[in-house]
Design a protein around this motif. Sequence first.
Motif, PDB file in Angstrom:
ATOM      1  N   SER A  26      10.515   4.515   5.229  1.00  0.00           N
ATOM      2  CA  SER A  26       9.071   4.564   5.525  1.00  0.00           C
ATOM      3  C   SER A  26       8.365   5.440   4.509  1.00  0.00           C
ATOM      4  N   THR A  27       9.007   6.551   4.147  1.00  0.00           N
ATOM      5  CA  THR A  27       8.407   7.447   3.159  1.00  0.00           C
ATOM      6  C   THR A  27       8.282   6.738   1.814  1.00  0.00           C
ATOM      7  N   ILE A  28       9.353   6.041   1.425  1.00  0.00           N
ATOM      8  CA  ILE A  28       9.328   5.341   0.128  1.00  0.00           C
ATOM      9  C   ILE A  28       8.237   4.272   0.118  1.00  0.00           C
ATOM     10  N   VAL A  29       8.192   3.463   1.184  1.00  0.00           N
ATOM     11  CA  VAL A  29       7.172   2.402   1.255  1.00  0.00           C
ATOM     12  C   VAL A  29       5.785   3.033   1.295  1.00  0.00           C
ATOM     13  N   GLY A  30       5.671   4.144   2.036  1.00  0.00           N
ATOM     14  CA  GLY A  30       4.385   4.847   2.135  1.00  0.00           C
ATOM     15  C   GLY A  30       3.923   5.334   0.771  1.00  0.00           C
ATOM     16  N   ILE A  31       4.863   5.907   0.007  1.00  0.00           N
ATOM     17  CA  ILE A  31       4.513   6.419  -1.330  1.00  0.00           C
ATOM     18  C   ILE A  31       4.100   5.256  -2.233  1.00  0.00           C
ATOM     19  N   LEU A  32       4.854   4.172  -2.143  1.00  0.00           N
ATOM     20  CA  LEU A  32       4.556   3.000  -2.966  1.00  0.00           C
ATOM     21  C   LEU A  32       3.174   2.447  -2.621  1.00  0.00           C
ATOM     22  N   THR A  33       2.902   2.358  -1.310  1.00  0.00           N
ATOM     23  CA  THR A  33       1.597   1.852  -0.869  1.00  0.00           C
ATOM     24  C   THR A  33       0.482   2.784  -1.343  1.00  0.00           C
ATOM     25  N   ALA A  34       0.722   4.090  -1.195  1.00  0.00           N
ATOM     26  CA  ALA A  34      -0.297   5.064  -1.612  1.00  0.00           C
ATOM     27  C   ALA A  34      -0.560   4.939  -3.108  1.00  0.00           C
ATOM     28  N   PHE A  35       0.519   4.721  -3.880  1.00  0.00           N
ATOM     29  CA  PHE A  35       0.365   4.571  -5.322  1.00  0.00           C
ATOM     30  C   PHE A  35      -0.488   3.340  -5.645  1.00  0.00           C
ATOM     31  N   LEU A  36      -0.152   2.231  -4.969  1.00  0.00           N
ATOM     32  CA  LEU A  36      -0.910   0.990  -5.208  1.00  0.00           C
ATOM     33  C   LEU A  36      -2.365   1.161  -4.792  1.00  0.00           C
ATOM     34  N   VAL A  37      -2.564   1.830  -3.645  1.00  0.00           N
ATOM     35  CA  VAL A  37      -3.939   2.051  -3.161  1.00  0.00           C
ATOM     36  C   VAL A  37      -4.714   2.896  -4.166  1.00  0.00           C
ATOM     37  N   SER A  38      -4.038   3.913  -4.736  1.00  0.00           N
ATOM     38  CA  SER A  38      -4.748   4.781  -5.672  1.00  0.00           C
ATOM     39  C   SER A  38      -5.087   4.020  -6.957  1.00  0.00           C
ATOM     40  N   VAL A  39      -4.210   3.083  -7.354  1.00  0.00           N
ATOM     41  CA  VAL A  39      -4.524   2.260  -8.529  1.00  0.00           C
ATOM     42  C   VAL A  39      -5.740   1.381  -8.218  1.00  0.00           C
ATOM     43  N   SER A  62      -9.172  -5.094  -1.814  1.00  0.00           N
ATOM     44  CA  SER A  62      -7.858  -4.849  -2.425  1.00  0.00           C
ATOM     45  C   SER A  62      -7.113  -3.760  -1.666  1.00  0.00           C
ATOM     46  N   ILE A  63      -7.836  -2.686  -1.330  1.00  0.00           N
ATOM     47  CA  ILE A  63      -7.184  -1.580  -0.609  1.00  0.00           C
ATOM     48  C   ILE A  63      -6.661  -2.069   0.737  1.00  0.00           C
ATOM     49  N   ILE A  64      -7.507  -2.814   1.440  1.00  0.00           N
ATOM     50  CA  ILE A  64      -7.113  -3.299   2.768  1.00  0.00           C
ATOM     51  C   ILE A  64      -5.905  -4.226   2.642  1.00  0.00           C
ATOM     52  N   ALA A  65      -5.948  -5.123   1.654  1.00  0.00           N
ATOM     53  CA  ALA A  65      -4.838  -6.069   1.488  1.00  0.00           C
ATOM     54  C   ALA A  65      -3.548  -5.321   1.168  1.00  0.00           C
ATOM     55  N   VAL A  66      -3.629  -4.351   0.258  1.00  0.00           N
ATOM     56  CA  VAL A  66      -2.418  -3.598  -0.128  1.00  0.00           C
ATOM     57  C   VAL A  66      -1.885  -2.813   1.073  1.00  0.00           C
ATOM     58  N   MET A  67      -2.814  -2.154   1.809  1.00  0.00           N
ATOM     59  CA  MET A  67      -2.365  -1.364   2.963  1.00  0.00           C
ATOM     60  C   MET A  67      -1.761  -2.267   4.038  1.00  0.00           C
ATOM     61  N   SER A  68      -2.385  -3.418   4.241  1.00  0.00           N
ATOM     62  CA  SER A  68      -1.895  -4.333   5.258  1.00  0.00           C
ATOM     63  C   SER A  68      -0.522  -4.874   4.877  1.00  0.00           C
ATOM     64  N   LEU A  69      -0.366  -5.268   3.606  1.00  0.00           N
ATOM     65  CA  LEU A  69       0.931  -5.801   3.160  1.00  0.00           C
ATOM     66  C   LEU A  69       1.979  -4.685   3.168  1.00  0.00           C
ATOM     67  N   GLY A  70       1.562  -3.464   2.771  1.00  0.00           N
ATOM     68  CA  GLY A  70       2.488  -2.316   2.808  1.00  0.00           C
ATOM     69  C   GLY A  70       2.964  -2.058   4.218  1.00  0.00           C
ATOM     70  N   SER A  71       2.021  -2.128   5.158  1.00  0.00           N
ATOM     71  CA  SER A  71       2.368  -1.901   6.558  1.00  0.00           C
ATOM     72  C   SER A  71       3.304  -2.995   7.062  1.00  0.00           C
ATOM     73  N   GLY A  72       3.019  -4.251   6.639  1.00  0.00           N
ATOM     74  CA  GLY A  72       3.880  -5.369   7.026  1.00  0.00           C
ATOM     75  C   GLY A  72       5.289  -5.174   6.488  1.00  0.00           C
ATOM     76  N   ALA A  73       5.371  -4.742   5.211  1.00  0.00           N
ATOM     77  CA  ALA A  73       6.686  -4.521   4.592  1.00  0.00           C
ATOM     78  C   ALA A  73       7.437  -3.424   5.330  1.00  0.00           C
ATOM     79  N   GLN A  74       6.700  -2.365   5.674  1.00  0.00           N
ATOM     80  CA  GLN A  74       7.328  -1.239   6.378  1.00  0.00           C
ATOM     81  C   GLN A  74       7.866  -1.690   7.736  1.00  0.00           C
ATOM     82  N   GLN A  75       7.039  -2.459   8.438  1.00  0.00           N
ATOM     83  CA  GLN A  75       7.465  -2.945   9.759  1.00  0.00           C
ATOM     84  C   GLN A  75       8.690  -3.839   9.639  1.00  0.00           C
TER      85      GLN A  75
END
Lengths: 411, 227
Positions: free
Chosen positions: A273-286, A34-47
């Motif tokens: 990038s900061t907003i997406v990063g925060i969102l990704t971090a939040f999802l990762v922490s969940v 789940s963490i990998i998927a969220v981080m990967s999708l977050g990174s894709g969204a950021q890109q």
Amino acid sequence: MNFKQTVLTALSGLSTHKGRSALTILGIVIGVASIIAVMSLGSGAQQLIVGEISQLGAETVAVIPGDDITDPTAIFADLLTQRDVDALSVRSNVPDRLEISPIVITSGLVSYRGESYRPGFIIGADAEFFAETFGMYASDGASFTKSDIQAGNRVVMIGRKVKNELFGDSDAIGESIMIRDSRFRVVGVSPAIGQRAMFDIDELVLVPYTSAQTYLVGGSGFHRIIIKADSPDHVNRMAVDIENTLRDVRNLRPDDSANFSVVTQQGLIDQISTIVGILTAFLVSVVAISLVVGGIGIMNIMLVSVTERTKEIGLRKALGATRQDILRQFLMEAVILTVAGGLIGIALGALVAFGASLVLVQVLVTGWEYSFPISSAVIGVGVSATVGLVFGIYPANQASKKSPIEALRYE
Amino acid sequence: MSLFEIQNLNKTFYGPPDTQVLFDLSFSIKKGEFVSIMGPSGSGKSTLLHILGFLLDPSDGVFRFDGKEYCEHSEEEIAHVRNKKMGFVFQTFNLLPRQTVYENVSLPLKYSSTPESDWDQRIKSVVELVGLSHRSDFITSKLSGGERQRTAIARALVNKPEVIFADEPTGNLDTKSGDVVMDTLKKLHKEMGHTIILVTHEKETAECAERMLYIKDGQIESDRKIH
């Protein structure tokens, strides 16, 4: 016992209960995946977002109402005015300015002879500027002109999808469509262009900004003023000039906070990038909570294992194992379990993210690219090893404290 | 020189209720002796063996091994003594059932400082000594009782200990297998000079030793030479 023997002994201990070991790591596999998927999708969204913004060009600066572009209430801030545009148009105020264009953004239904369609956006702008900046040009008919803007003519250029929805295969040029309650004449249709700088051009309806103010929005405000610098190197200097000019126009004192924002592309990229990063971090922490649950599962099974293997522990101690040897063996078992779970989770997460990116490309966003940040793999392995260490230490310590003879007598 | 020196040794298991199982024992065992500790069930003979084998702490009294007082050993040193100087053979074998004879015999080496390059030769020589070379790759749960006990003896020997403790080594074996195990222990004593301390409740088995300590109700009733 040396490290190699500790690893081999731990592996041997785990291999005798393959089924149980596999079930034990399931929680870790799911958590890490789940963490990998969220981080990967977050990174894709950021890109994707950064790529979209970058298409605007590094020399582009946007002026936006409100003092914080991340503030959702900014839409209620006072719009930018013609006075702002006029002041920024004075060469001496902003010497590095190449072009300036105010923009009005709205939404609503467009219709033609009973066919209705809700386009992505209805934009009021300068068609020439819009073509240069966002690449929306007319392949059928022609763009509206500066004289249309000055006169506030009700003319419109539509994206390819809007044309297809309203007109099908029929020719749209010269026909009249209703935008909300006002009739506009179609002068141009853009070819299929797709996503450009956050806009799906095929879903746009472009009218002169003066007409948008008069017939669609009401009032004389603008939602954006886009200014291009003569060189990307002068962007920061120009942003300062813009800010000073607007503060002057708006009679703001030095200690007053600005009621507008000047956003350079780099600034926008950084903020998003900061907003997406925060969102990704939040999802990762969940998602990380599932790792804690997985860790508790490991601890539980390890405690059962320690009890079940009491005689083995006693035997090992009788044959010369120290407390440290037993502690290390059981800790190593927990770490091997979780790291194996982590590695499987990384592979599974990458696969899920890859599948999701295929779906996103096909169904939702054409510009989406699959991304697998190496940092997520490092985090995946690191987190799972840490979970093993943290949740393995209690059962391992319980094992190491057993008295050899009591353990040997245990039935 | 005495390998074991015991003076006024007591052992109490603290409860509640507290249970004293050994009372004021005093004796010594020389290096190379074959001593059997005999007594009825519950007499405290296994407890005494566990104390001698550094598996259990005495409650009070003097207990010296190889000239050094037990209490002066750190936890690490106790583990080291068990690993390098003592070998254990238990009534219930205590083998790892899903591992082979070879793997079981290698276990004490993993906790020793013996170089890994020497392991194979050591394991093979002790497995051969107990007559199990042909069973080396067998999972121990597939072996007969006698073969399992001989595996345990090979494991006890692999670190070349000074003393071998055997706690009812024939207790779970038929007569023929028991005889083979006892012959192996006698051979280790006679031909290789190992100190052997054997706990049994069977007179015939106890008489294989050269000296017998008879314990009853936690006290030594007799200490006599047999051969």
